[in-house]
Design a protein around this motif. Structure first.
Motif, PDB file in Angstrom:
ATOM      1  N   ARG A  15       0.868  -1.059   0.065  1.00  7.72           N
ATOM      2  CA  ARG A  15       0.039   0.045  -0.038  1.00  7.72           C
ATOM      3  C   ARG A  15       0.753   1.344   0.061  1.00  7.72           C
ATOM      4  N   ILE A  16       0.493   2.067  -0.887  1.00 11.53           N
ATOM      5  CA  ILE A  16       1.389   3.476  -0.845  1.00 11.53           C
ATOM      6  C   ILE A  16       0.464   4.550  -0.557  1.00 11.53           C
ATOM      7  N   ILE A  17       0.473   5.266   0.279  1.00 10.27           N
ATOM      8  CA  ILE A  17      -0.686   6.031   1.281  1.00 10.27           C
ATOM      9  C   ILE A  17      -0.019   7.440   1.237  1.00 10.27           C
ATOM     10  N   ASP A  18      -0.750   8.419   0.783  1.00 10.23           N
ATOM     11  CA  ASP A  18      -0.282   9.814   0.772  1.00 10.23           C
ATOM     12  C   ASP A  18      -1.486  10.804   1.197  1.00 10.23           C
ATOM     13  N   ASN A  19      -0.852  12.118   1.681  1.00 12.40           N
ATOM     14  CA  ASN A  19      -1.882  12.822   2.265  1.00 12.40           C
ATOM     15  C   ASN A  19      -2.029  14.210   1.211  1.00 12.40           C
ATOM     16  N   GLY A  20      -1.944  13.888  -0.106  1.00 13.62           N
ATOM     17  CA  GLY A  20      -2.040  14.692  -1.293  1.00 13.62           C
ATOM     18  C   GLY A  20      -3.317  15.321  -1.533  1.00 13.62           C
ATOM     19  N   ALA A  21      -3.399  15.619  -2.987  1.00 19.74           N
ATOM     20  CA  ALA A  21      -4.465  16.271  -3.410  1.00 19.74           C
ATOM     21  C   ALA A  21      -5.766  15.254  -3.425  1.00 19.74           C
ATOM     22  N   GLY A  22      -5.274  14.089  -3.805  1.00 22.06           N
ATOM     23  CA  GLY A  22      -6.583  13.087  -3.896  1.00 22.06           C
ATOM     24  C   GLY A  22      -7.174  13.312  -5.295  1.00 22.06           C
ATOM     25  N   LEU A  23      -8.182  12.347  -5.817  1.00 25.34           N
ATOM     26  CA  LEU A  23      -8.659  12.514  -7.157  1.00 25.34           C
ATOM     27  C   LEU A  23     -10.261  12.507  -7.099  1.00 25.34           C
ATOM     28  N   THR A  24     -10.638  13.342  -8.148  1.00 25.36           N
ATOM     29  CA  THR A  24     -12.234  13.408  -8.150  1.00 25.36           C
ATOM     30  C   THR A  24     -12.498  12.305  -8.984  1.00 25.36           C
ATOM     31  N   GLU A  25     -13.695  11.915  -9.196  1.00 29.93           N
ATOM     32  CA  GLU A  25     -13.939  10.784 -10.203  1.00 29.93           C
ATOM     33  C   GLU A  25     -13.543  11.216 -11.681  1.00 29.93           C
ATOM     34  N   ASP A  26     -13.759  12.420 -12.074  1.00 29.54           N
ATOM     35  CA  ASP A  26     -13.324  12.799 -13.310  1.00 29.54           C
ATOM     36  C   ASP A  26     -11.799  12.787 -13.435  1.00 29.54           C
ATOM     37  N   GLU A  27     -11.074  13.026 -12.485  1.00 27.48           N
ATOM     38  CA  GLU A  27      -9.653  13.050 -12.663  1.00 27.48           C
ATOM     39  C   GLU A  27      -9.263  11.491 -12.798  1.00 27.48           C
ATOM     40  N   ILE A  28      -9.848  10.657 -12.165  1.00 29.70           N
ATOM     41  CA  ILE A  28      -9.799   9.303 -12.040  1.00 29.70           C
ATOM     42  C   ILE A  28      -9.777   8.757 -13.544  1.00 29.70           C
ATOM     43  N   HIS A  29     -10.780   9.044 -14.412  1.00 31.49           N
ATOM     44  CA  HIS A  29     -10.933   8.819 -15.814  1.00 31.49           C
ATOM     45  C   HIS A  29      -9.809   9.542 -16.526  1.00 31.49           C
ATOM     46  N   ALA A  30      -9.548  10.616 -16.171  1.00 30.65           N
ATOM     47  CA  ALA A  30      -8.863  11.663 -16.976  1.00 30.65           C
ATOM     48  C   ALA A  30      -7.306  11.133 -16.633  1.00 30.65           C
ATOM     49  N   TYR A  31      -6.919  10.892 -15.632  1.00 29.06           N
ATOM     50  CA  TYR A  31      -5.558  10.623 -15.297  1.00 29.06           C
ATOM     51  C   TYR A  31      -5.019   9.251 -14.983  1.00 29.06           C
ATOM     52  N   LEU A  32      -5.858   8.513 -14.566  1.00 25.88           N
ATOM     53  CA  LEU A  32      -5.435   6.945 -14.030  1.00 25.88           C
ATOM     54  C   LEU A  32      -5.597   6.182 -15.413  1.00 25.88           C
ATOM     55  N   ALA A  33      -7.009   6.482 -16.064  1.00 26.52           N
ATOM     56  CA  ALA A  33      -7.324   5.718 -17.101  1.00 26.52           C
ATOM     57  C   ALA A  33      -6.866   6.059 -18.485  1.00 26.52           C
ATOM     58  N   THR A  34      -6.212   7.199 -18.426  1.00 23.19           N
ATOM     59  CA  THR A  34      -5.632   7.691 -19.914  1.00 23.19           C
ATOM     60  C   THR A  34      -4.027   7.840 -19.806  1.00 23.19           C
ATOM     61  N   VAL A  35      -3.616   6.773 -20.727  1.00 21.19           N
ATOM     62  CA  VAL A  35      -2.181   6.803 -20.847  1.00 21.19           C
ATOM     63  C   VAL A  35      -1.591   8.069 -21.289  1.00 21.19           C
ATOM     64  N   GLY A  36      -0.431   8.461 -20.874  1.00 24.09           N
ATOM     65  CA  GLY A  36       0.345   9.496 -21.265  1.00 24.09           C
ATOM     66  C   GLY A  36      -0.124  10.896 -20.966  1.00 24.09           C
ATOM     67  N   VAL A  37      -1.160  10.965 -19.946  1.00 22.83           N
ATOM     68  CA  VAL A  37      -2.116  12.112 -19.538  1.00 22.83           C
ATOM     69  C   VAL A  37      -1.747  12.256 -18.007  1.00 22.83           C
ATOM     70  N   GLY A  38      -1.071  13.205 -17.341  1.00 24.34           N
ATOM     71  CA  GLY A  38      -0.600  13.440 -16.143  1.00 24.34           C
ATOM     72  C   GLY A  38      -1.093  14.984 -15.723  1.00 24.34           C
ATOM     73  N   TYR A  39      -1.252  15.127 -14.571  1.00 25.45           N
ATOM     74  CA  TYR A  39      -1.910  16.289 -14.085  1.00 25.45           C
ATOM     75  C   TYR A  39      -0.752  17.067 -13.837  1.00 25.45           C
ATOM     76  N   THR A  40       0.586  16.548 -13.420  1.00 25.08           N
ATOM     77  CA  THR A  40       1.669  17.286 -13.200  1.00 25.08           C
ATOM     78  C   THR A  40       2.120  18.035 -14.451  1.00 25.08           C
ATOM     79  N   ARG A  41       2.119  17.575 -15.702  1.00 29.36           N
ATOM     80  CA  ARG A  41       2.470  18.458 -16.964  1.00 29.36           C
ATOM     81  C   ARG A  41       1.483  19.739 -16.880  1.00 29.36           C
ATOM     82  N   THR A  42       0.389  19.769 -16.537  1.00 23.58           N
ATOM     83  CA  THR A  42      -0.400  20.797 -16.560  1.00 23.58           C
ATOM     84  C   THR A  42       0.234  21.867 -15.481  1.00 23.58           C
TER      85      THR A  42
END
Length: 186
Positions: A81-108
């Motif tokens: 388990r890797i646990i953090d107290n960072g920003a977390g994700l909304t449902e839309d962000e799960i689809h946009a960032y976890l489920a989309t290869v090559g797209v990351g929020y850090t680039r933005t």
């Protein structure tokens, strides 16, 4: 071949298509080359947790002064388990960032300010989870909606499910059910 081959004849109607991605083929390349050792793959997930903490600091006033990343092994059950107290994700962000290869929020974020201290660049780090694990579960609560938690589950990164869950502390927990050959990591 001359440059005229690249210009489009206006009288011809072209059909525009999207390129497909064979994720299992990409995973083989990643596991043999980019994530050639299990520690490199695990490090990618820790880097994602780091970047989530930086994101929260940049976007959310009143966040904790100290970020926290925990890596917990459970040898009996073959889990990490890797646990953090960072920003977390909304449902839309799960689809946009976890489920989309090559797209990351850090680039933005990096495009807004390159001096942020962010590590990730290519939107591939999360794929390292599927090099190590036969199943991946992400439980997350976003600072943007701290009353709602979300869970993502996938066995291969190509198909996944999301479901609302009770909120947890703001941040994310990535749980890896390790492949047998990587069970020693727990």
């Amino acid at each position: 071949m001359d440059n005229s081959s690249f210009s489009q004849d206006p009288s011809v109607t072209a059909q525009f298509c999207s390129a497909g991605v064979d994720l299992s083929g990409l995973m083989q390349v990643l596991s043999k080359h980019l994530y050639s050792t299990p520690m490199v793959a695990l490090r990618e997930l820790v880097q994602n947790a780091h970047d989530s903490i930086i994101r929260r600091r940049l976007e959310h006033a009143g966040q904790p002064d100290t970020g926290r990343i925990q890596v917990i092994g459970d040898a009996k059950n073959g889990l990490i388990r890797i646990i953090d107290n960072g920003a977390g994700l909304t449902e839309d962000e799960i689809h946009a960032y976890l489920a989309t290869v090559g797209v990351g929020y850090t680039r933005t974020l990096r495009q807004q300010d390159n001096d942020t201290g962010l590590i990730g660049m290519f939107g591939l780090g999360f794929l390292s989870a599927f090099v190590l694990a036969k199943q991946v579960m992400v439980t997350t609560t976003s600072y943007q909606n701290p009353q709602q938690g979300w869970r993502y589950r996938s066995a291969n990164g190509e198909k996944y499910s999301t479901e609302p869950v009770n909120c947890r502390e703001i941040g994310t927990e990535v749980t890896l059910l390790l492949r047998d050959e990587f069970s020693h990591l727990a």
